[in-house]
Design a protein around this motif. Structure first.
Motif, PDB file in Angstrom:
ATOM      1  N   ASN A 198      12.303  15.554 -14.980  1.00  0.00           N
ATOM      2  CA  ASN A 198      13.468  14.911 -14.388  1.00  0.00           C
ATOM      3  C   ASN A 198      14.479  14.585 -15.500  1.00  0.00           C
ATOM      4  OD1 ASN A 198      15.274  13.196 -13.115  1.00  0.00           O
ATOM      5  ND2 ASN A 198      13.747  11.645 -12.569  1.00  0.00           N
TER       6      ASN A 198
ATOM      7  N   THR B 191       2.622  17.131  -7.778  1.00  0.00           N
ATOM      8  CA  THR B 191       3.205  17.786  -8.941  1.00  0.00           C
ATOM      9  C   THR B 191       4.401  16.963  -9.387  1.00  0.00           C
ATOM     10  OG1 THR B 191       2.669  19.874  -7.889  1.00  0.00           O
ATOM     11  CG2 THR B 191       4.073  19.958  -9.841  1.00  0.00           C
ATOM     12  N   ARG B 192       4.353  16.512 -10.609  1.00  0.00           N
ATOM     13  CA  ARG B 192       5.485  15.786 -11.171  1.00  0.00           C
ATOM     14  C   ARG B 192       6.485  16.793 -11.724  1.00  0.00           C
ATOM     15  NH1 ARG B 192       6.754  10.514 -11.495  1.00  0.00           N
ATOM     16  NH2 ARG B 192       6.960  10.640 -13.755  1.00  0.00           N
ATOM     17  N   VAL B 193       7.762  16.496 -11.538  1.00  0.00           N
ATOM     18  CA  VAL B 193       8.803  17.385 -12.061  1.00  0.00           C
ATOM     19  C   VAL B 193       9.236  16.913 -13.453  1.00  0.00           C
ATOM     20  CG1 VAL B 193       9.667  18.009  -9.777  1.00  0.00           C
ATOM     21  CG2 VAL B 193      10.626  15.997 -10.953  1.00  0.00           C
TER      22      VAL B 193
ATOM     23  N   ILE C   1       4.015   4.492 -14.876  1.00  0.00           N
ATOM     24  CA  ILE C   1       4.005   4.422 -13.403  1.00  0.00           C
ATOM     25  C   ILE C   1       2.593   4.536 -12.849  1.00  0.00           C
ATOM     26  CG2 ILE C   1       6.428   4.937 -12.930  1.00  0.00           C
ATOM     27  CD1 ILE C   1       5.779   7.760 -12.505  1.00  0.00           C
TER      28      ILE C   1
ATOM     29  N   ALA D 284      16.312   7.038 -14.525  1.00  0.00           N
ATOM     30  CA  ALA D 284      15.772   8.208 -15.214  1.00  0.00           C
ATOM     31  C   ALA D 284      14.247   8.206 -15.189  1.00  0.00           C
ATOM     32  CB  ALA D 284      16.272   8.208 -16.656  1.00  0.00           C
TER      33      ALA D 284
ATOM     34  N   THR E  90       8.799  14.896  -3.870  1.00  0.00           N
ATOM     35  CA  THR E  90       9.912  15.110  -4.810  1.00  0.00           C
ATOM     36  C   THR E  90       9.427  15.206  -6.251  1.00  0.00           C
ATOM     37  OG1 THR E  90      10.203  12.718  -5.036  1.00  0.00           O
ATOM     38  CG2 THR E  90      11.583  13.837  -3.391  1.00  0.00           C
ATOM     39  N   GLY E  91       8.164  14.796  -6.489  1.00  0.00           N
ATOM     40  CA  GLY E  91       7.665  14.799  -7.865  1.00  0.00           C
ATOM     41  C   GLY E  91       8.216  13.668  -8.711  1.00  0.00           C
ATOM     42  N   MET E  92       8.812  12.683  -8.050  1.00  0.00           N
ATOM     43  CA  MET E  92       9.402  11.529  -8.757  1.00  0.00           C
ATOM     44  C   MET E  92       9.017  10.234  -8.064  1.00  0.00           C
ATOM     45  SD  MET E  92      13.400  12.485  -9.422  1.00  0.00           S
ATOM     46  CE  MET E  92      13.652  13.378  -7.891  1.00  0.00           C
ATOM     47  N   SER E  93       8.928   9.174  -8.849  1.00  0.00           N
ATOM     48  CA  SER E  93       8.881   7.832  -8.281  1.00  0.00           C
ATOM     49  C   SER E  93      10.282   7.461  -7.791  1.00  0.00           C
ATOM     50  CB  SER E  93       8.442   6.838  -9.349  1.00  0.00           C
ATOM     51  OG  SER E  93       8.507   5.518  -8.848  1.00  0.00           O
TER      52      SER E  93
ATOM     53  N   ILE F 181       0.858  -1.206   0.000  1.00  0.00           N
ATOM     54  CA  ILE F 181       0.000   0.000   0.000  1.00  0.00           C
ATOM     55  C   ILE F 181       0.888   1.248   0.000  1.00  0.00           C
ATOM     56  CG2 ILE F 181      -1.575   1.380   1.429  1.00  0.00           C
ATOM     57  CD1 ILE F 181      -2.973  -1.298   2.163  1.00  0.00           C
TER      58      ILE F 181
ATOM     59  N   MET G  26      -0.759  -2.272  -8.416  1.00  0.00           N
ATOM     60  CA  MET G  26       0.177  -2.684  -7.360  1.00  0.00           C
ATOM     61  C   MET G  26      -0.395  -3.724  -6.398  1.00  0.00           C
ATOM     62  SD  MET G  26       3.163  -2.517  -5.978  1.00  0.00           S
ATOM     63  CE  MET G  26       4.172  -1.067  -6.283  1.00  0.00           C
ATOM     64  N   LEU G  27      -1.617  -3.524  -5.936  1.00  0.00           N
ATOM     65  CA  LEU G  27      -2.144  -4.445  -4.922  1.00  0.00           C
ATOM     66  C   LEU G  27      -2.832  -5.664  -5.521  1.00  0.00           C
ATOM     67  CD1 LEU G  27      -1.768  -1.874  -3.004  1.00  0.00           C
ATOM     68  CD2 LEU G  27      -3.523  -3.002  -1.637  1.00  0.00           C
TER      69      LEU G  27
ATOM     70  N   ALA H 143       4.001   1.454  -1.036  1.00  0.00           N
ATOM     71  CA  ALA H 143       4.666   1.530  -2.347  1.00  0.00           C
ATOM     72  C   ALA H 143       3.718   2.109  -3.393  1.00  0.00           C
ATOM     73  CB  ALA H 143       5.154   0.146  -2.770  1.00  0.00           C
ATOM     74  N   ARG H 144       2.467   1.675  -3.335  1.00  0.00           N
ATOM     75  CA  ARG H 144       1.475   2.214  -4.283  1.00  0.00           C
ATOM     76  C   ARG H 144       1.288   3.721  -4.076  1.00  0.00           C
ATOM     77  NH1 ARG H 144      -4.583   0.920  -3.042  1.00  0.00           N
ATOM     78  NH2 ARG H 144      -3.967   2.356  -1.389  1.00  0.00           N
TER      79      ARG H 144
ATOM     80  N   MET I 219      11.624   4.844  -8.461  1.00  0.00           N
ATOM     81  CA  MET I 219      12.219   4.221  -9.662  1.00  0.00           C
ATOM     82  C   MET I 219      12.969   5.211 -10.535  1.00  0.00           C
ATOM     83  SD  MET I 219       9.423   1.746 -11.317  1.00  0.00           S
ATOM     84  CE  MET I 219       8.379   0.756 -10.258  1.00  0.00           C
ATOM     85  N   GLU I 220      12.580   6.468 -10.435  1.00  0.00           N
ATOM     86  CA  GLU I 220      13.124   7.492 -11.333  1.00  0.00           C
ATOM     87  C   GLU I 220      14.270   8.270 -10.701  1.00  0.00           C
ATOM     88  OE1 GLU I 220       9.262   8.906 -13.788  1.00  0.00           O
ATOM     89  OE2 GLU I 220       9.186   9.351 -11.644  1.00  0.00           O
ATOM     90  N   MET I 221      14.621   7.917  -9.478  1.00  0.00           N
ATOM     91  CA  MET I 221      15.657   8.679  -8.777  1.00  0.00           C
ATOM     92  C   MET I 221      17.054   8.186  -9.127  1.00  0.00           C
ATOM     93  SD  MET I 221      14.291   8.784  -4.914  1.00  0.00           S
ATOM     94  CE  MET I 221      12.719   9.553  -4.515  1.00  0.00           C
TER      95      MET I 221
ATOM     96  N   MET J 264       4.091   5.837  -5.329  1.00  0.00           N
ATOM     97  CA  MET J 264       4.616   5.480  -6.653  1.00  0.00           C
ATOM     98  C   MET J 264       4.887   6.690  -7.547  1.00  0.00           C
ATOM     99  SD  MET J 264       5.649   3.184  -8.783  1.00  0.00           S
ATOM    100  CE  MET J 264       5.100   1.479  -8.550  1.00  0.00           C
ATOM    101  N   LEU J 265       3.947   7.626  -7.613  1.00  0.00           N
ATOM    102  CA  LEU J 265       4.119   8.732  -8.561  1.00  0.00           C
ATOM    103  C   LEU J 265       4.918   9.893  -7.991  1.00  0.00           C
ATOM    104  CD1 LEU J 265       1.749   7.243 -10.124  1.00  0.00           C
ATOM    105  CD2 LEU J 265       1.307   9.517 -11.049  1.00  0.00           C
ATOM    106  N   ASP J 266       4.958   9.978  -6.685  1.00  0.00           N
ATOM    107  CA  ASP J 266       5.566  11.156  -6.073  1.00  0.00           C
ATOM    108  C   ASP J 266       6.075  10.782  -4.688  1.00  0.00           C
ATOM    109  OD1 ASP J 266       6.341  13.655  -5.232  1.00  0.00           O
ATOM    110  OD2 ASP J 266       4.310  14.440  -4.984  1.00  0.00           O
TER     111      ASP J 266
END
Lengths: 360, 360
Positions: free
Chosen positions: B6, B2-4, B19, B12, A32-35, A20, B26-27, A22-23, A37-39, A26-28
C-alpha cells in the motif's frame, strides 16, 4: 478470554459484536488487503464506510434534511468553543442552563467568547434535580440556549426537551445521544463525544441546522468553522478514519437491535432494575430526585463509606469493573450505556445484594 | 488473507506486526477483559499505555527534557492555527517558507492570525526544489519561522535544518517525523499528524519547547492552548485513546527495528532503489532536483500519460495499491514510509520494469 462487565462512564464498553467485527477485519477489510486504518480517506473504500455510517446515523435519529451531520475531532470540549464561535453571529450573550459538572465546563469555556446568562442552575442543591422550566430566565435576544440533557457525573437527566422559542437550542448529548428516540428538529445544534454510545474516543459527532452555519466570528480557526467541515463532508483534513469506522459498526449494530425505540426499552428496563434495587434497600442510596434520574449513569453510595474500597475490590474480582464514582461526588457509579446488557445490570444487582448480605 | 503493498500518502500502511498485535489484543488487553477502546483514560491501564508511548517516543527522538510532548487531536491543520495562536505573543508577523501544497495551507491559515512574511518560496518553479538558504529573507523580529521539511505531494524534502537564529523554528513534520534521526533541540515546535509514520489518523503529536507556551492570544479556545494540554498531560479532555495506543505499538516496533538510525538506513536504501530505477530509465521521470528529493514520497510520471489508467489498474492487480499521484500534480506517487518494506519497493520496481517492457 473472559470479558468483564465494564461500567466505565467513558471511554466505555462497546458492543462485543462490534469489537469482534473490528478484530476480524483488522488485517484485511473485505478483501482489500488493508486495515481500515491504512486506507486513504479519499479512496472509494473509506468513502463508502463513511457514507454508510452517516446514512445509518441519520436513519437511526430520523435527522431532517436541513441538518448537517459532521464527524469531527476534539471532543465535546472543542464544541464548548465552536458553539459560541459559530452561533454568536454578532450577538454578545447566550443562555446557559447549569445542571452539573459538564454544564459548568461548557459555561467556563463559553465565557471566553461571550457573556453568559445563567438562565437556571441547580448548583445550590448539589445538582440533584433539573430546575423547573417555568423558573428559567431565558433571554429572547440570546444567541442560543445551551444545556446538558444528561449529566454523566451526578446522573441527572432531562426527560423532556426544553422550549427555547425562536432561540436555537444547543445540547451536549455526549452521554445520552442514541440511547432513545429524539426529535432532532427541536434543536439548533446537538453534539456528542463518541466514547459513550457512539464508538471510541477521538470522534465527535455534530448535528447542526443548515441556517445556523457560515457566519463564524473573526479569528475562528478553519477547524472550528462548521461551514468548512460541512462543505467538505467532514474531510477538510484527514478525519479520524478508524473511529469513524467503529462508529459505523456501532450504528449498524444498533439498527440490528431494532433502532432507538428498541434500545430505549432495553435501557429503561436496565435503569428500572438498578434503581428499583437501590430504592428497595437501606444499604445503597441514590440522591437524585426520581423524575430526573439518568438512564445512562447511576451513581449510588454505600451507607457505610468505609466499605467503598472493599466493595470496589470485590466487584472487580467478580468481573464488575470501573464502578468507582467520580472524585467530585465519591461513592459508586454504574454507567449503563447501550452496550451494557440487562444481564450485566442483573449481575451487578446480585453482587450488590450479596455484598450487603455478607458485609457483617 | 493477502496483504497488498500500500503506497498511500496517508492514512498509510502500518507495520504488519503492529496491526497483528492490535488485532490480537482487541477483545482483551492483557487479561483486563477489555479492549483498549473501552478503557477509561483515567484508569491505570490506559495511563500505563500512554506513559509508555510517550517514553518510547522521547527515547526514539532523544527529546530534551525542556520539551513537552503532546498527544492531541485535529491534525496538522489545527496546528496551522495553534502555532500562531500560541507563538505570536503580541507580535504581529511570522516568517513562512513556501515549498509546496502543505506550506501553502499553513500560510493560508496563518493569515487568519498574523501578517505572513513569505521569506522564501519555490512556487514559481513548480515546487521542484528548496530555495537556497542564503536567499531567505528572514525577519529577526518575526514571532517564528515556519517550514515544511517534507512536502508530501511534490515529494520535496529538506535534508538539513535551517538556521533561524534566535527566532523559534516551527516545522510541520507530518510526513517525515520518525523517518530518520533529528536534532529536536534546533526547534521551537515540531508537529505531525500520525497517519504517516506514527500510527492511525485522529492523533497529532506536538513537541514544544517549554518556554514558548503559556501566553496564548485572547480568544484562543482552551483546546488550542498548548499550556492547558501540557498541564494535563494531554488529558485535559478525553484523548484519542485508541490512536494513542496504536502509536505506542508503532514506537515499540520502531525500537525493535533499531530506532531511527536503523530505519533511516532502510529508508535511504528504499529511496535509492526507486530513484535509481527511475533515473536509469526514459519511460519514468521524477521532476524534483536530486538534492531535494523526498525519501518518503516519490512522485513519478510516465512518458506516455495515456497509459496512467492502465498502469494503475495493472499495478492494483499485482497487489500494488494507491499509486495515483495527487490530483494537483497528476502521474504517480509512491509513498514509502517506515512501514513500507524494501521488498515492497523492489516489487514495485519489478512491476514498473515489466510494465515498460510489455506496454508496446
Amino acid at each position: 478470554m473472559t470479558r468483564v462487565y465494564n461500567f466505565s462512564a467513558g471511554p466505555a464498553v462497546l458492543p462485543e459484536d462490534v469489537i469482534i467485527q473490528a478484530r476480524d477485519e483488522m488485517l484485511d477489510w473485505r478483501g482489500t488487503g488493508m486495515s481500515v486504518m491504512e486506507m486513504t480517506h479519499r479512496g472509494k473504500q473509506f468513502m463508502a464506510i463513511a457514507e454508510q455510517a452517516e446514512a445509518d446515523f441519520r436513519e437511526l435519529l430520523a435527522i431532517p434534511e436541513n441538518y448537517k451531520v459532521l464527524f469531527l475531532q476534539g471532543g465535546a470540549t472543542s464544541q464548548f468553543a465552536m458553539v459560541p464561535m459559530n452561533l454568536l453571529q454578532g450577538k454578545k450573550q447566550a443562555d446557559y442552563i447549569c445542571t452539573g459538572h459538564w454544564s459548568k465546563k461548557a459555561i467556563a469555556e463559553g465565557r471566553r467568547f461571550c457573556e453568559i446568562n445563567l438562565a437556571a442552575s441547580s448548583e445550590d442543591t448539589g445538582f440533584q434535580h433539573v430546575p423547573p422550566h417555568q423558573d428559567w430566565k431565558l433571554d429572547p435576544e440570546a444567541a442560543y440556549v445551551h444545556y446538558t440533557p444528561n449529566e454523566t457525573i451526578a446522573g441527572v437527566e432531562f426527560h423532556w426537551i426544553p422550549d427555547s422559542g425562536e432561540v436555537p437550542l444547543v445540547a451536549d448529548m455526549s452521554s445520552t445521544l442514541l440511547s432513545r428516540p429524539l426529535d432532532v428538529s427541536r434543536f439548533g445544534v446537538i453534539y456528542a463525544g463518541a466514547q459513550k454510545n457512539i464508538g471510541c474516543a477521538g470522534l465527535t459527532v455534530v448535528i447542526v441546522r443548515n441556517d445556523l452555519i457560515g457566519r463564524p466570528q473573526a479569528g475562528t480557526p478553519a477547524m472550528f468553522d462548521y461551514q468548512i467541515h460541512a462543505d467538505h463532508n467532514s474531510m477538510y483534513n484527514t478525519p479520524p478514519t478508524y473511529a469513524w469506522y467503529v462508529a459505523g459498526l456501532v450504528f449498524s449494530w444498533l439498527k440490528r437491535k431494532g433502532g432507538l425505540t428498541a434500545i430505549a426499552k432495553i435501557n429503561q428496563a436496565k435503569a428500572n432494575t438498578l434503581y428499583s434495587f437501590i430504592d428497595s434497600n437501606d444499604f445503597y442510596y441514590n440522591p437524585v430526585e426520581r423524575a430526573f434520574r439518568s438512564r445512562m449513569n447511576v451513581p449510588f453510595i454505600l451507607s457505610e463509606q468505609q466499605l467503598d474500597e472493599i466493595f470496589l475490590e470485590q466487584a472487580k474480582k467478580a468481573g464488575l469493573t470501573n464502578l468507582k464514582g467520580h472524585r467530585s461526588v465519591g461513592g459508586m457509579r454504574a454507567s449503563i450505556y447501550n452496550a451494557m446488557s440487562q444481564e450485566g445490570v442483573e449481575t451487578l444487582v446480585e453482587f450488590m445484594k450479596e455484598f450487603e448480605r455478607t458485609r457483617a
